[in-house]
Design a protein around this motif. Structure first.
Motif, PDB file in Angstrom:
ATOM      1  N   VAL B  59     -15.541  17.355 -19.897  1.00 18.93           N
ATOM      2  CA  VAL B  59     -16.619  16.257 -19.926  1.00 18.93           C
ATOM      3  C   VAL B  59     -16.088  14.862 -19.362  1.00 18.93           C
ATOM      4  CG1 VAL B  59     -18.223  14.822 -21.569  1.00 18.93           C
ATOM      5  CG2 VAL B  59     -17.593  17.405 -21.948  1.00 18.93           C
ATOM      6  N   VAL B  60     -14.927  14.380 -19.449  1.00 28.12           N
ATOM      7  CA  VAL B  60     -14.374  13.547 -18.895  1.00 28.12           C
ATOM      8  C   VAL B  60     -14.303  13.470 -17.342  1.00 28.12           C
ATOM      9  CG1 VAL B  60     -12.368  11.890 -18.608  1.00 28.12           C
ATOM     10  CG2 VAL B  60     -12.981  12.448 -20.970  1.00 28.12           C
ATOM     11  N   ALA B  61     -14.018  14.531 -16.833  1.00 29.42           N
ATOM     12  CA  ALA B  61     -13.877  14.863 -15.523  1.00 29.42           C
ATOM     13  C   ALA B  61     -15.418  14.546 -15.066  1.00 29.42           C
ATOM     14  CB  ALA B  61     -12.958  16.045 -15.204  1.00 29.42           C
ATOM     15  N   SER B  62     -16.248  15.290 -15.455  1.00 32.37           N
ATOM     16  CA  SER B  62     -17.586  15.672 -15.179  1.00 32.37           C
ATOM     17  C   SER B  62     -18.122  14.164 -15.105  1.00 32.37           C
ATOM     18  CB  SER B  62     -18.597  16.367 -15.912  1.00 32.37           C
ATOM     19  OG  SER B  62     -17.832  17.685 -15.804  1.00 32.37           O
ATOM     20  N   THR B  63     -18.022  13.267 -16.397  1.00 30.28           N
ATOM     21  CA  THR B  63     -18.441  12.103 -16.168  1.00 30.28           C
ATOM     22  C   THR B  63     -17.993  11.077 -15.181  1.00 30.28           C
ATOM     23  OG1 THR B  63     -18.511  12.337 -18.691  1.00 30.28           O
ATOM     24  CG2 THR B  63     -18.772  10.167 -17.983  1.00 30.28           C
ATOM     25  N   ALA B  64     -16.802  11.240 -14.792  1.00 25.70           N
ATOM     26  CA  ALA B  64     -16.031  10.234 -14.092  1.00 25.70           C
ATOM     27  C   ALA B  64     -16.614  10.735 -12.617  1.00 25.70           C
ATOM     28  CB  ALA B  64     -14.505  10.543 -13.798  1.00 25.70           C
ATOM     29  N   LEU B  65     -16.903  12.106 -12.373  1.00 22.69           N
ATOM     30  CA  LEU B  65     -17.382  12.568 -10.874  1.00 22.69           C
ATOM     31  C   LEU B  65     -18.794  12.182 -10.773  1.00 22.69           C
ATOM     32  CD1 LEU B  65     -15.632  15.942 -10.680  1.00 22.69           C
ATOM     33  CD2 LEU B  65     -15.198  14.027  -9.144  1.00 22.69           C
ATOM     34  N   LEU B 137     -16.056  30.551 -11.270  1.00 18.17           N
ATOM     35  CA  LEU B 137     -17.075  30.554 -12.290  1.00 18.17           C
ATOM     36  C   LEU B 137     -15.865  30.473 -13.576  1.00 18.17           C
ATOM     37  CD1 LEU B 137     -19.214  33.718 -11.842  1.00 18.17           C
ATOM     38  CD2 LEU B 137     -19.817  31.070 -11.887  1.00 18.17           C
ATOM     39  N   ASP B 138     -15.211  29.340 -13.474  1.00 18.44           N
ATOM     40  CA  ASP B 138     -14.271  29.114 -14.756  1.00 18.44           C
ATOM     41  C   ASP B 138     -14.511  27.365 -14.888  1.00 18.44           C
ATOM     42  OD1 ASP B 138     -13.193  27.622 -12.430  1.00 18.44           O
ATOM     43  OD2 ASP B 138     -11.526  28.964 -12.185  1.00 18.44           O
ATOM     44  N   TRP B 139     -13.477  26.651 -15.160  1.00 22.59           N
ATOM     45  CA  TRP B 139     -13.730  25.251 -15.499  1.00 22.59           C
ATOM     46  C   TRP B 139     -14.372  24.568 -14.537  1.00 22.59           C
ATOM     47  CZ3 TRP B 139     -11.178  21.517 -12.967  1.00 22.59           C
ATOM     48  CH2 TRP B 139      -9.954  21.789 -12.310  1.00 22.59           C
ATOM     49  N   ARG B 140     -13.573  25.062 -13.259  1.00 24.92           N
ATOM     50  CA  ARG B 140     -14.396  24.252 -12.118  1.00 24.92           C
ATOM     51  C   ARG B 140     -15.959  24.283 -11.988  1.00 24.92           C
ATOM     52  NH1 ARG B 140     -10.515  26.962  -7.712  1.00 24.92           N
ATOM     53  NH2 ARG B 140     -11.075  28.369  -8.954  1.00 24.92           N
ATOM     54  N   GLY B 141     -16.150  25.752 -12.355  1.00 17.19           N
ATOM     55  CA  GLY B 141     -17.714  25.677 -12.187  1.00 17.19           C
ATOM     56  C   GLY B 141     -18.375  24.848 -13.275  1.00 17.19           C
ATOM     57  N   ILE B 142     -17.974  24.881 -14.539  1.00 20.05           N
ATOM     58  CA  ILE B 142     -18.633  24.111 -15.324  1.00 20.05           C
ATOM     59  C   ILE B 142     -18.745  22.702 -14.993  1.00 20.05           C
ATOM     60  CG2 ILE B 142     -18.579  23.335 -17.940  1.00 20.05           C
ATOM     61  CD1 ILE B 142     -16.875  25.686 -18.627  1.00 20.05           C
ATOM     62  N   VAL B 143     -17.572  22.013 -14.429  1.00 20.67           N
ATOM     63  CA  VAL B 143     -17.593  20.728 -14.004  1.00 20.67           C
ATOM     64  C   VAL B 143     -18.723  20.626 -12.699  1.00 20.67           C
ATOM     65  CG1 VAL B 143     -16.333  18.833 -12.675  1.00 20.67           C
ATOM     66  CG2 VAL B 143     -15.413  20.219 -14.517  1.00 20.67           C
ATOM     67  N   ILE B 144     -18.778  21.619 -11.812  1.00 22.88           N
ATOM     68  CA  ILE B 144     -19.725  21.259 -10.740  1.00 22.88           C
ATOM     69  C   ILE B 144     -21.111  21.588 -11.119  1.00 22.88           C
ATOM     70  CG2 ILE B 144     -20.574  22.771  -8.698  1.00 22.88           C
ATOM     71  CD1 ILE B 144     -17.601  23.861  -8.288  1.00 22.88           C
ATOM     72  N   THR B 145     -21.352  22.199 -12.040  1.00 20.54           N
ATOM     73  CA  THR B 145     -22.774  22.542 -12.563  1.00 20.54           C
ATOM     74  C   THR B 145     -23.147  21.182 -13.460  1.00 20.54           C
ATOM     75  OG1 THR B 145     -22.227  24.854 -12.922  1.00 20.54           O
ATOM     76  CG2 THR B 145     -24.316  23.889 -13.894  1.00 20.54           C
ATOM     77  N   PHE B 146     -22.147  20.517 -14.222  1.00 22.39           N
ATOM     78  CA  PHE B 146     -22.412  19.437 -15.102  1.00 22.39           C
ATOM     79  C   PHE B 146     -22.786  18.313 -14.153  1.00 22.39           C
ATOM     80  CE2 PHE B 146     -20.262  20.688 -19.542  1.00 22.39           C
ATOM     81  CZ  PHE B 146     -21.468  21.184 -19.720  1.00 22.39           C
ATOM     82  N   LEU B 200     -23.250   6.620 -17.823  1.00 19.93           N
ATOM     83  CA  LEU B 200     -21.853   7.437 -18.180  1.00 19.93           C
ATOM     84  C   LEU B 200     -22.309   7.754 -19.495  1.00 19.93           C
ATOM     85  CD1 LEU B 200     -19.173   6.008 -16.032  1.00 19.93           C
ATOM     86  CD2 LEU B 200     -21.042   7.416 -15.330  1.00 19.93           C
ATOM     87  N   VAL B 201     -22.420   6.975 -20.307  1.00 22.72           N
ATOM     88  CA  VAL B 201     -22.343   7.235 -21.818  1.00 22.72           C
ATOM     89  C   VAL B 201     -23.275   8.371 -22.285  1.00 22.72           C
ATOM     90  CG1 VAL B 201     -22.798   6.361 -24.056  1.00 22.72           C
ATOM     91  CG2 VAL B 201     -21.179   5.126 -22.708  1.00 22.72           C
TER      92      VAL B 201
END
Lengths: 349, 270
Positions: B59-65, B137-146, B200-201
């Motif tokens: 979630v932190v990585a996705s929020t930052a991106l 389809l792993d953590w990277r996929g979740i980040v990309i989708t988010f 972001l929040v």
């Protein structure tokens, strides 16, 4: 030191609306030129085109002989002072003034010294750490000017920078700005709709009308010899009375002597209008001769705006204002005289 | 009386559909068969410590991106010069807003899987050999989708704030010689920092609560807390641990909201 600016046959359009139509203008190095006109005449668009914020649809702009028509704003050597001052709310006065210097790669010591110099020059000492919200209108205006002057621009573009100041502050700033421009030798182009401001500050005034230059010249020239009813009206000759042109003479009220007009100032025979300023007309004694136009009328109203009386005189169906030393009784019949140099006669619209 | 009457429906909705369930959940986190207990929390901590860390990192990585993307898109919409690019970007960036998370996750499975559209296209146009094709389809996929799903929302807030800035402030910087990157960093971002923080929040909180995306993109362990909660309830009927995990999620989002509120209050005080 300033640089010359040449605008050659410049046109600007916003979509299908044409705003400037083939403007040509030459500003000498170190000259102060005012672009004067009412809202919507194209003066700010012309300034923004020179600054590079508005792309011209035709024509050329040169600075110091170099073609800058397509150059981005940052490559034109022109610094602009905006009507809203455009100060950055998060940035202190010192940082704002030093911003352009930082962009030019100056080290912090040099920047600090230059900022101090600008603060002194603009009488902002001790305010370097303040944010714009903590400054008065006049101080904000000086910070905006300091930011523009700090980079030693060759051309200073002023977009109605005094319109947000109150009248008392404005008076002082006009003289300060003019003195500063002269001492620094910068070329200045100043947009304003304030006639008095343009007259006081500029070497030359360019009056714009619907995207075209109506007349350009020194303040004295424009004042004494407006080329059209539009210019006369804008330069304070707001009183209008109908006259008749016979040959090269203008006739006012019946029984009064006609005025001989110079060949180059005489409209074609037929109905015409004389424009004149309230302070340049006089009330004549019975039988008093005048080299000018004389109208017979009655006093409709007298008011005291300070210093002298202002009388509203009814001539036929028209009312005109005249400044007089003493109060005139309402209803009194008077002879209104407009001396020849003050009578600007143009063909009736 | 009238103001209270007008407020009543809103208060009822907040109370009945948010506060009461929240209170039950919080209470449930400390409830065991023999009365009040900390066993649920201990259970959650011992079984799901990795999932907790995984959730936080994702979630932190996705929020930052998302923040970077929103600033980049908003910045281009504010400072860009190509009219065609501006029009296209302005029209397109909102589209994912109208696609539900579950549909986004399903679409992403077909796009970033080993034999997904992305790999097949890259192989087909000769940019990549078949052997290089790997599944995201792993953590990277979740980040990309988010990021794909939250970017339009964050951009909407950030670009709106940028568009509302006094244009002459940007022109003044440009006039002094600043390029667009410097204007973005030195002039635009400081003035919309609060709006970026809000975006972001809200994105952080939204992503913390999504179940469908981690479930569909990557169900393997470690996974996100939402999947763990669903697992505890559906497989074991273990509401106690699920509530404890919910409480942890709530504390995480609460901390983020608190940091933001503190900063906003400090700014207002200035």
């Amino acid at each position: 030191m300033g640089t010359s600016v040449e605008v050659d046959d410049l046109s600007v359009s916003f979509g299908r609306t044409s705003v400037l139509h083939g403007i040509s203008l030459s500003v000498a190095a170190g000259e102060f030129v005012a672009l004067l006109g009412p809202s919507g005449c194209g003066k700010t668009t012309l300034l923004r085109a020179i600054a590079g914020f508005v792309p011209p649809s035709a024509g050329r702009i040169r600075a110091g002989g170099q073609d800058i028509t397509r150059a981005p704003p940052e490559k034109r050597g022109a610094a602009m002072v905006f009507q809203s001052y455009a100060l950055w709310p998060h940035m202190t006065v010192a940082k704002t003034i030093g911003y352009g210097l930082k962009l030019r790669g100056w080290n912090s010591g040099r920047i600090d010294a230059k900022v101090e110099e600008m603060l002194r020059l603009l009488r902002l000492e001790g305010l370097g750490a303040r944010l714009p919200a903590q400054l008065s209108g006049g101080q904000r205006q000086r910070v905006a000017l300091g930011r523009a002057l700090a980079v030693d621009p060759a051309i200073l573009l002023l977009d109605e920078p005094m319109s947000n100041l109150d009248a008392r502050v404005r008076e002082g700033v006009r003289h300060e700005l003019r003195a500063l421009q002269q001492s620094l030798g910068i070329t200045a182009i100043h947009v304003t709709h304030d006639r008095e401001e343009a007259m006081i500050m500029a070497d030359r005034i360019v009056i714009l009308q619907e995207g075209r230059i109506a007349q350009a010249g020194t303040p004295e020239d424009l004042w004494a010899r407006p080329a059209s009813a539009y210019v006369a009206d804008f330069l304070g000759a707001t009183n209008r009375l109908p006259v008749r042109i016979q040959g090269s003479q203008a006739e006012a009220s019946p029984g009064e002597a006609p005025l001989d007009l110079a060949a180059d100032r005489s409209p074609p025979p037929g109905p015409a209008t004389v424009h004149f300023r309230p302070e340049e007309a006089r009330i004549l004694a019975a039988g008093e001769p005048l080299d000018g136009l004389v109208f017979r009328g009655t006093v409709a109203l007298s008011a005291y705006p300070g210093g002298r009386w202002r009388a509203s005189i009814r001539v036929g169906r028209d009312d005109v204002l005249v400044d007089v030393p003493d109060r005139l009784p309402e209803g009194a019949a008077v002879r209104l005289g407009i001396p020849s140099p003050a009578a600007h006669v143009f063909a009736a619209p | 009386m009238l103001p209270y009457l007008l407020l009543a429906p809103a208060l009822f909705v907040v109370g009945a559909f948010f506060l009461v369930p929240l209170a039950f959940s919080v209470g449930g986190a400390f409830e065991g068969p023999q009365g009040p207990t900390l066993a649920n929390l201990a259970n959650a901590a011992s079984l799901y410590r990795m999932d907790l860390l995984f959730t936080l990192l994702i979630v932190v990585a996705s929020t930052a991106l998302t923040g970077l993307g929103a600033v980049a898109i908003g910045g281009y919409l504010t400072l860009g010069r190509s009219k065609l690019a501006l029009r296209l970007l302005g029209a397109m960036y909102r589209w994912p807003l109208f696609i539900p998370f579950i549909v986004a996750a399903q679409a992403m499975r077909g796009f970033i899987g080993q034999n997904g559209l992305m790999n097949n296209t890259l192989v087909w146009i000769g940019l990549m050999p078949q052997e290089w094709a790997q599944s995201f389809l792993d953590w990277r996929g979740i980040v990309i989708t988010f990021v794909w799903k939250q970017l339009p929302f964050a951009t909407l807030l950030v670009a709106g704030a940028m568009a509302a800035l006094d244009r002459s402030g940007i022109e003044a910087a440009q006039n002094l010689g600043a390029n667009r990157l410097r204007i973005l960093i030195g002039i635009v971002i400081p003035q919309v920092a609060r709006n970026i923080m809000v975006a972001l929040v809200l994105s952080f909180v939204t992503m913390m609560s999504v179940l469908s995306v981690p479930m569909m993109i990557s169900g393997q362990s470690p996974t996100m807390l939402t999947v763990a909660m669903a697992w505890r309830i559906n497989s074991f009927g273990d509401y106690g641990t699920a509530n404890a995990l919910g409480l942890v999620s709530c504390v995480m989002t609460g901390l983020v909201a608190w940091v933001w509120l503190r900063q906003a209050a400090a700014e207002r005080a200035r």
